[in-house]
Design an enzyme around this catalytic site. Structure first.
Site, PDB file in Angstrom:
ATOM      1  N   ASP A 159      -0.143   5.200   0.826  1.00 44.24           N
ATOM      2  CA  ASP A 159      -0.388   6.161   1.906  1.00 44.24           C
ATOM      3  C   ASP A 159      -0.312   5.472   3.260  1.00 44.24           C
ATOM      4  O   ASP A 159      -1.056   4.528   3.528  1.00 44.24           O
ATOM      5  CB  ASP A 159      -1.776   6.798   1.745  1.00 44.24           C
ATOM      6  CG  ASP A 159      -1.831   7.812   0.609  1.00 44.24           C
ATOM      7  OD1 ASP A 159      -0.967   8.695   0.591  1.00 44.24           O
ATOM      8  OD2 ASP A 159      -2.727   7.712  -0.233  1.00 44.24           O
ATOM      9  N   ASP A 169       0.873  -1.156   0.000  1.00 41.90           N
ATOM     10  CA  ASP A 169       0.000   0.000   0.000  1.00 41.90           C
ATOM     11  C   ASP A 169       0.921   1.221   0.000  1.00 41.90           C
ATOM     12  O   ASP A 169       2.124   1.102   0.305  1.00 41.90           O
ATOM     13  CB  ASP A 169      -0.883  -0.018   1.248  1.00 41.90           C
ATOM     14  CG  ASP A 169      -1.756   1.219   1.349  1.00 41.90           C
ATOM     15  OD1 ASP A 169      -2.469   1.523   0.383  1.00 41.90           O
ATOM     16  OD2 ASP A 169      -1.703   1.886   2.394  1.00 41.90           O
TER      17      ASP A 169
END
Length: 335
Positions: free
Chosen positions: A18, A16
């Site tokens: 952020d 991922d």
């Protein structure tokens, strides 16, 4: 692959972004170095993000500017995945009303769909993704269009976005506006926790044993569990130790670490839960629906030990500290 550490057991690491690699537009400490180390040993890397406000090429450029060389083909976004799904479901040129950023609009245009601006244009679908400029007018048009029968598609339902100042409203918060107005759920949610981004990343790289790395239990980790993949939760983003202690089975990671450096320690030192009641200077004792943490040491070890009892029925509120260090750790977790 390198034997002896966590990452060495996998042929692809899907990150991922952020809260894991960066916060908004600044790298998280140690993240570029960790990814460079994976590149150096020949481990395939991919990036799967629910953020629909940037296109794959833009994300790759942002990463490269942070010292993380990345190719657009390595980046899978919920915006791109949504455009692919709609291009398969709708006729070429079908009208679509977009609630979101220019990146989402560009992906849908490239997929051969026609963008419209109001419910009066009879859109076949309303596509909702995160956009910092989203306001009442476009939300009102979206509400009217869905009431008139348009397919309602959300790129993701992340309630918040991580930032250096703390969590900010994410697309899920904007989706909640329409959910309240319409008294219904979206017809389709494309991004995590749906497994498509992860399974696509694995298929593109030909990986047989991928590892998902994320900061959110409700998207990254749940998506990995749904896809049948191992996962590493890092504590640099949204989900907290208290969240992990309370996690339901569908949101429990295989490993937990303070940050991406955990990829290069032994897998056994990150596996969760840690059973046996003691380790790393900590001890956990249980008495029915209560548990006591004693000793001192690395807080992540304490977290792994406590997961063994909270995942077995002790409520997080039933955990107390018997030592100063234990009380300090629990207080820092909001317990």
């Amino acid at each position: 692959m390198s034997a002896g550490d966590l990452a060495g057991g996998y042929d692809l690491v899907v990150f991922d972004l952020d809260g894991v690699v960066y916060l908004i537009d600044k790298p998280i400490g140690g993240a570029p170095e960790a990814i460079e180390q994976l590149h150096g040993r020949g481990t395939a890397v991919a990036y799967a993000t629910n953020n629909a406000s940037r296109r794959s090429a833009d994300v790759a450029g942002l990463l490269t500017g942070m010292g993380v060389p990345a190719r657009p083909a390595e980046v899978l976004t919920s915006a791109g995945a949504t455009a692919t799904v709609l291009a398969e479901r709708l006729p070429a040129g079908a009208p679509v009303l977009v609630v979101g950023a220019d990146a989402l609009r560009a992906e849908l245009t490239e997929a051969g769909l026609t963008l419209v601006e109001s419910a009066g244009d009879n859109p076949a679908a309303v596509v909702q993704g995160y956009g910092p400029e989203v306001g009442w007018r476009i939300l009102a048009e979206a509400s009217l269009a869905v009431r008139d029968g348009a397919l309602w598609v959300a790129t993701n339902t992340d309630r918040t976005l991580p930032s250096p100042r703390g969590p900010l409203p994410g697309n899920g918060s904007l989706v909640a506006v329409l959910r309240t107005a319409l008294d219904r759920e979206p017809d389709l949610v494309v991004g995590k926790p749906e497994p498509a981004l992860f399974t696509t990343a694995a298929a593109l790289s030909g990986a047989e044993r991928p590892l998902v790395v994320g900061d959110r239990l409700d998207t990254d980790i749940q998506g990995a569990v749904t896809a049948g993949l191992d996962s590493l939760l890092v504590l640099t983003g949204v989900s907290t130790p208290a969240d992990l202690l309370a996690a339901e089975p569908a949101r429990r990671p295989t490993f937990v670490a303070a940050d991406l450096s955990g990829l290069f320690g032994p897998a056994a030192t990150a596996a969760v839960p840690l059973t046996g009641g003691e380790g790393g200077g900590w001890r956990v004792s249980r008495d029915g629906d209560a548990a006591t943490l004693d000793g001192s040491g690395d807080p992540v070890v304490a977290l792994r030990l406590l997961c063994a009892v909270t995942w077995d029925g002790v409520p997080p509120s039933g955990v107390t500290g018997a030592s100063d260090a234990a009380r300090e750790v629990l207080a820092g977790w909001g317990l």
